[in-house]
Design a protein around this motif. Structure first.
Motif, PDB file in Angstrom:
ATOM      1  N   CYS A  90       0.844  -1.207   0.000  1.00 51.90           N
ATOM      2  CA  CYS A  90       0.000   0.000   0.000  1.00 51.90           C
ATOM      3  C   CYS A  90       0.876   1.252   0.000  1.00 51.90           C
ATOM      4  CB  CYS A  90      -0.917   0.028   1.218  1.00 51.90           C
ATOM      5  SG  CYS A  90      -1.981  -1.403   1.368  1.00 51.90           S
ATOM      6  N   ASP A  91       1.036   1.873  -1.140  1.00 55.41           N
ATOM      7  CA  ASP A  91       1.772   3.134  -1.153  1.00 55.41           C
ATOM      8  C   ASP A  91       0.778   4.297  -1.095  1.00 55.41           C
ATOM      9  OD1 ASP A  91       0.671   3.311  -3.682  1.00 55.41           O
ATOM     10  OD2 ASP A  91       2.553   2.966  -4.742  1.00 55.41           O
ATOM     11  N   ALA A  92       1.294   5.506  -0.968  1.00 59.14           N
ATOM     12  CA  ALA A  92       0.442   6.683  -0.807  1.00 59.14           C
ATOM     13  C   ALA A  92      -0.471   6.895  -2.012  1.00 59.14           C
ATOM     14  CB  ALA A  92       1.310   7.918  -0.581  1.00 59.14           C
ATOM     15  N   VAL A  93       0.038   6.594  -3.206  1.00 59.29           N
ATOM     16  CA  VAL A  93      -0.768   6.771  -4.422  1.00 59.29           C
ATOM     17  C   VAL A  93      -1.992   5.869  -4.380  1.00 59.29           C
ATOM     18  CG1 VAL A  93      -0.791   6.522  -6.934  1.00 59.29           C
ATOM     19  CG2 VAL A  93       1.214   7.474  -5.798  1.00 59.29           C
ATOM     20  N   MET A  94      -1.787   4.632  -3.965  1.00 59.46           N
ATOM     21  CA  MET A  94      -2.893   3.681  -3.857  1.00 59.46           C
ATOM     22  C   MET A  94      -3.915   4.144  -2.810  1.00 59.46           C
ATOM     23  SD  MET A  94      -2.611  -0.367  -2.916  1.00 59.46           S
ATOM     24  CE  MET A  94      -4.000  -1.493  -3.097  1.00 59.46           C
ATOM     25  N   VAL A  95      -3.436   4.550  -1.660  1.00 65.09           N
ATOM     26  CA  VAL A  95      -4.325   4.980  -0.579  1.00 65.09           C
ATOM     27  C   VAL A  95      -5.150   6.185  -1.012  1.00 65.09           C
ATOM     28  CG1 VAL A  95      -4.440   5.875   1.774  1.00 65.09           C
ATOM     29  CG2 VAL A  95      -2.814   4.056   1.212  1.00 65.09           C
ATOM     30  N   ARG A  96      -4.539   7.111  -1.734  1.00 61.22           N
ATOM     31  CA  ARG A  96      -5.267   8.304  -2.180  1.00 61.22           C
ATOM     32  C   ARG A  96      -6.420   7.941  -3.108  1.00 61.22           C
ATOM     33  NH1 ARG A  96      -0.102  11.046  -1.971  1.00 61.22           N
ATOM     34  NH2 ARG A  96       0.342  10.477  -4.141  1.00 61.22           N
ATOM     35  N   ARG A  97      -6.235   6.910  -3.929  1.00 56.85           N
ATOM     36  CA  ARG A  97      -7.340   6.485  -4.803  1.00 56.85           C
ATOM     37  C   ARG A  97      -8.530   6.011  -3.973  1.00 56.85           C
ATOM     38  NH1 ARG A  97      -3.284   4.118  -7.852  1.00 56.85           N
ATOM     39  NH2 ARG A  97      -3.763   2.064  -7.008  1.00 56.85           N
ATOM     40  N   TYR A  98      -8.253   5.270  -2.915  1.00 57.08           N
ATOM     41  CA  TYR A  98      -9.337   4.768  -2.069  1.00 57.08           C
ATOM     42  C   TYR A  98      -9.999   5.896  -1.294  1.00 57.08           C
ATOM     43  CZ  TYR A  98      -8.390  -0.057  -3.258  1.00 57.08           C
ATOM     44  OH  TYR A  98      -8.271  -1.235  -3.958  1.00 57.08           O
ATOM     45  N   LEU A  99      -9.223   6.881  -0.880  1.00 56.39           N
ATOM     46  CA  LEU A  99      -9.803   8.041  -0.203  1.00 56.39           C
ATOM     47  C   LEU A  99     -10.702   8.829  -1.153  1.00 56.39           C
ATOM     48  CD1 LEU A  99      -6.797   9.219   1.963  1.00 56.39           C
ATOM     49  CD2 LEU A  99      -9.128   8.873   2.833  1.00 56.39           C
ATOM     50  N   ARG A 100     -10.245   9.004  -2.393  1.00 56.67           N
ATOM     51  CA  ARG A 100     -11.082   9.713  -3.368  1.00 56.67           C
ATOM     52  C   ARG A 100     -12.373   8.944  -3.630  1.00 56.67           C
ATOM     53  NH1 ARG A 100      -6.003  10.862  -5.948  1.00 56.67           N
ATOM     54  NH2 ARG A 100      -6.322   9.117  -7.392  1.00 56.67           N
ATOM     55  N   ALA A 101     -12.261   7.614  -3.689  1.00 59.94           N
ATOM     56  CA  ALA A 101     -13.436   6.790  -3.948  1.00 59.94           C
ATOM     57  C   ALA A 101     -14.454   6.868  -2.818  1.00 59.94           C
ATOM     58  CB  ALA A 101     -13.021   5.334  -4.164  1.00 59.94           C
ATOM     59  N   ARG A 102     -13.990   7.204  -1.616  1.00 64.21           N
ATOM     60  CA  ARG A 102     -14.887   7.304  -0.465  1.00 64.21           C
ATOM     61  C   ARG A 102     -14.984   8.734   0.058  1.00 64.21           C
ATOM     62  NH1 ARG A 102     -16.659   3.729  -2.429  1.00 64.21           N
ATOM     63  NH2 ARG A 102     -16.948   1.571  -1.744  1.00 64.21           N
ATOM     64  N   ASN A 103     -14.736   9.679  -0.859  1.00 61.32           N
ATOM     65  CA  ASN A 103     -14.920  11.107  -0.558  1.00 61.32           C
ATOM     66  C   ASN A 103     -14.207  11.558   0.716  1.00 61.32           C
ATOM     67  OD1 ASN A 103     -16.699  11.658  -2.810  1.00 61.32           O
ATOM     68  ND2 ASN A 103     -18.269  10.509  -1.706  1.00 61.32           N
ATOM     69  N   GLY A 104     -13.028  11.007   0.956  1.00 58.15           N
ATOM     70  CA  GLY A 104     -12.210  11.442   2.078  1.00 58.15           C
ATOM     71  C   GLY A 104     -12.569  10.831   3.416  1.00 58.15           C
ATOM     72  N   HIS A 105     -13.515   9.912   3.438  1.00 56.69           N
ATOM     73  CA  HIS A 105     -13.913   9.269   4.694  1.00 56.69           C
ATOM     74  C   HIS A 105     -12.879   8.198   5.042  1.00 56.69           C
ATOM     75  CE1 HIS A 105     -16.203   7.136   7.716  1.00 56.69           C
ATOM     76  NE2 HIS A 105     -17.171   8.045   7.661  1.00 56.69           N
ATOM     77  N   VAL A 106     -12.096   8.456   6.079  1.00 58.32           N
ATOM     78  CA  VAL A 106     -10.948   7.603   6.400  1.00 58.32           C
ATOM     79  C   VAL A 106     -11.359   6.161   6.684  1.00 58.32           C
ATOM     80  CG1 VAL A 106      -9.135   7.171   8.113  1.00 58.32           C
ATOM     81  CG2 VAL A 106      -9.445   9.469   7.168  1.00 58.32           C
ATOM     82  N   ARG A 107     -12.347   5.960   7.541  1.00 58.96           N
ATOM     83  CA  ARG A 107     -12.726   4.594   7.901  1.00 58.96           C
ATOM     84  C   ARG A 107     -13.304   3.823   6.721  1.00 58.96           C
ATOM     85  NH1 ARG A 107     -15.191   4.491  14.093  1.00 58.96           N
ATOM     86  NH2 ARG A 107     -13.233   5.127  15.111  1.00 58.96           N
ATOM     87  N   LYS A 108     -14.107   4.491   5.912  1.00 59.42           N
ATOM     88  CA  LYS A 108     -14.668   3.827   4.736  1.00 59.42           C
ATOM     89  C   LYS A 108     -13.566   3.466   3.737  1.00 59.42           C
ATOM     90  CE  LYS A 108     -19.319   5.839   4.925  1.00 59.42           C
ATOM     91  NZ  LYS A 108     -20.311   6.711   4.238  1.00 59.42           N
ATOM     92  N   ALA A 109     -12.631   4.387   3.547  1.00 60.71           N
ATOM     93  CA  ALA A 109     -11.515   4.120   2.631  1.00 60.71           C
ATOM     94  C   ALA A 109     -10.660   2.974   3.147  1.00 60.71           C
ATOM     95  CB  ALA A 109     -10.671   5.376   2.453  1.00 60.71           C
ATOM     96  N   ALA A 110     -10.404   2.948   4.457  1.00 57.53           N
ATOM     97  CA  ALA A 110      -9.596   1.885   5.055  1.00 57.53           C
ATOM     98  C   ALA A 110     -10.299   0.537   4.944  1.00 57.53           C
ATOM     99  CB  ALA A 110      -9.309   2.209   6.516  1.00 57.53           C
ATOM    100  N   SER A 111     -11.603   0.523   5.183  1.00 55.64           N
ATOM    101  CA  SER A 111     -12.371  -0.712   5.073  1.00 55.64           C
ATOM    102  C   SER A 111     -12.337  -1.248   3.643  1.00 55.64           C
ATOM    103  CB  SER A 111     -13.815  -0.467   5.505  1.00 55.64           C
ATOM    104  OG  SER A 111     -14.600  -1.632   5.352  1.00 55.64           O
ATOM    105  N   MET A 112     -12.468  -0.349   2.682  1.00 56.89           N
ATOM    106  CA  MET A 112     -12.434  -0.731   1.270  1.00 56.89           C
ATOM    107  C   MET A 112     -11.063  -1.273   0.875  1.00 56.89           C
ATOM    108  SD  MET A 112     -13.246   1.713  -2.008  1.00 56.89           S
ATOM    109  CE  MET A 112     -13.801   1.020  -3.562  1.00 56.89           C
TER     110      MET A 112
END
Length: 274
Positions: free
Chosen positions: A36-58
């Motif tokens: 998990c690099d920062a680029v990958m994590v940012r995609r998941y955050l964008r997909a969940r509109n910045g919601h940290v827990r939702k992005a982490a769960s995904m």
């Protein structure tokens, strides 16, 4: 920027928070976490509109899925001559922005009973190829869905279509730049309407239906050029619409190009498949 693109850009604190939450959820190896690099994590955050827990769960679910599906066990040798010779699904190159061009040609062949698992593995293999083939920092693909030849007889089972949609939505978020459905017949609407409620609103705005007849002048001119590469290039350049880089006319180059298995095998080799 393409209509429907997310303009939110996560910061380093949010990226760190997601990684910490993924660790807290547990059940992952050090190798999985290190992927998990920062680029990958940012995609998941964008997909969940910045919601940290939702992005982490995904993201956590994706890491578990990749291990269960065996994404890292995919090899070129797994796929027989039919998959690579059919030209049913392949990467055709890159657009000027570096996006991979993913092409699907719907023809008479269908996903037969008992072949769904093999089809989904080939799908993921192709998606992983698209990721590897991206250039100039691009993170997305453009998907050309040539639907000529689609019929009820060769329509995939709804279960396969749903599985495909889940893989794309849940495990390859923020990867689609644009999707063109080309020459989709009326009967395709039955399948598309069944899938539509499960497609998120941002992705919906990236889907465009086009008819090749609207571009017949350019398509016929390219075909008339035949093997004359200079004339073919001239006709393709004439079709380009620089003021709208996401217009379908800018992708006629890949739509008009016939599938070449030898070239595709060379691309697969160049991105590291063995």
């Amino acid at each position: 920027m393409t209509v429907g693109e997310c303009t939110y850009e996560p910061g380093p604190d949010e990226v760190h928070a997601v990684l910490e939450e993924v660790k807290r959820l547990g059940g992952l190896t050090t190798v999985q976490l290190s992927s998990c690099d920062a680029v990958m994590v940012r995609r998941y955050l964008r997909a969940r509109n910045g919601h940290v827990r939702k992005a982490a769960s995904m993201l956590h679910a994706t890491l578990k899925w990749r291990a269960e599906f065996g994404v890292d066990t995919l090899t070129l040798a797994e796929f027989g001559a039919h998959q690579l010779s059919s030209g049913r699904m392949y990467i055709a190159g890159n657009d000027p922005a570096g996006h991979s061009i993913l092409v699907t040609r719907k023809r008479s062949d269908a996903v037969k009973e008992g072949e769904s698992s093999a089809y989904l593995r080939f799908l993921v293999f192709t998606l992983e190829t698209a990721v590897r083939a991206m250039k100039d920092g691009a993170e997305k693909w453009v998907w050309l869905m040539d639907m000529r030849g689609y019929s009820r007889a060769n329509s995939p089972p709804l279960s396969v279509s749903m599985a495909t949609l889940r893989i794309l939505a849940d495990h390859f978020p923020e990867r689609l730049h644009r999707c063109f459905f080309i020459d989709a017949p009326g009967i395709f609407s039955f399948l598309f309407n069944a899938l539509w409620p499960f497609i998120d609103h941002i992705t919906r705005r990236k889907i465009v239906f086009v008819h090749s007849k609207d571009y017949a002048k350019h398509v016929e001119a390219v075909a008339a050029a035949g093997v004359d590469e200079a004339q073919r290039e001239e006709k393709l350049r004439a079709a380009v619409c620089p003021e709208d880089p996401d217009a379908f006319c800018n992708y006629l180059r890949w739509y008009c190009a016939p599938y070449n298995e030898e070239s595709y095998r060379a691309l697969l080799d160049s991105v590291g498949w063995r």
